[in-house]
Design a protein around this motif. Structure first.
Motif, PDB file in Angstrom:
ATOM      1  N   ILE A 114      42.070  51.393  89.478  1.00 33.97           N
ATOM      2  CA  ILE A 114      40.677  51.553  89.077  1.00 33.97           C
ATOM      3  C   ILE A 114      40.563  51.809  87.581  1.00 33.97           C
ATOM      4  O   ILE A 114      39.697  51.253  86.897  1.00 33.97           O
TER       5      ILE A 114
ATOM      6  N   LYS B  56      31.401  46.396  86.440  1.00 33.44           N
ATOM      7  CA  LYS B  56      32.612  47.105  86.845  1.00 33.44           C
ATOM      8  C   LYS B  56      32.389  47.923  88.115  1.00 33.44           C
ATOM      9  O   LYS B  56      33.265  47.982  88.979  1.00 33.44           O
TER      10      LYS B  56
ATOM     11  N   VAL C  52      34.500  47.503  91.485  1.00 28.14           N
ATOM     12  CA  VAL C  52      35.211  48.643  92.076  1.00 28.14           C
ATOM     13  C   VAL C  52      34.920  48.740  93.571  1.00 28.14           C
ATOM     14  O   VAL C  52      35.832  48.890  94.397  1.00 28.14           O
TER      15      VAL C  52
END
Length: 211
Positions: free
Chosen positions: A34, A85, A89
């Motif tokens: 991550i 993002k 994720v």
């Protein structure tokens, strides 16, 4: 650059930093994945500021998935491209839960199939989390490799393939970290600090500075 000079460069970098690692903060392969995913067009310092609170509440795919896109955004909104993002994720976490039993796969093809994960990110995860001798080439490593002539290439893939070819096995696991740190703090983009460089006498860069 000849083999002997390459060996001396790598030996000096190893002597200066025997156990290098990423400057991204992480405690498990998932956190590393991550963090690297979030680091595109962002600084490690900025990513660490965001992931500290984020990982405190979600340090595995299931808990991260439970936050949802908006929940993740609340933690990473200081990072560039945070909207995209956050979506990547959550998509990545869903795949990890549904297809990989909540574990980060130690497999290049599986990693590159995750949203937002390209070759460079996969290389970082395989190298740093699992100890593979992979070499992720970013702008710093590309610059250092070309300036020094350690492994010149026209693009990041060329440089990666050249490094894999010319770097001896004993250095392969760590060379990614040595070069990225060297590019970040010494062989910087605008005005390299050649005067304080531990490999200055071996480097084949013609426009050296005295700094």
């Amino acid at each position: 650059m000849n083999k002997q000079k390459r060996l001396e460069i790598l030996s000096r970098l190893r002597e200066n930093n025997p156990h290098p690692t990423t400057e991204l903060n992480f405690n498990n392969p998932f956190e590393l994945l991550i963090a690297v995913l979030l680091s595109a067009q962002a600084t490690d310092v900025g990513v660490n500021k965001a992931t500290g609170p984020l990982f405190a509440v979600a340090n595995n795919p299931a808990d991260m998935l439970a936050l949802g896109v908006d929940g993740v955004k609340d933690y990473i909104k200081t990072i560039g491209l945070f909207n995209t993002k956050a979506e990547n994720v959550i998509k990545t976490c869903r795949i990890l839960v549904e297809q990989h039993a909540g574990q980060v796969p130690e497999d290049r093809e599986a990693l590159e199939a995750l949203p937002g994960v390209g070759r460079k990110t996969a290389n970082v995860v395989l190298n740093t989390a699992f100890g593979w001798p992979t070499i992720a080439v970013d702008t710093h490593i590309f610059r250092v490799s070309n300036r020094t002539k350690l492994a010149p290439g026209k693009n990041v893939v060329d440089v990666e393939q050249k490094l894999i070819k010319v770097v001896p096995a004993e250095f392969k696991v760590d060379v990614h970290h040595w070069l990225i740190l060297h590019g970040r703090y010494t062989c910087i983009a605008r005005k390299p600090r050649c005067g304080s460089c531990i490999i200055e006498d071996l480097c084949e860069f013609k426009e050296k500075t005295e700094i």
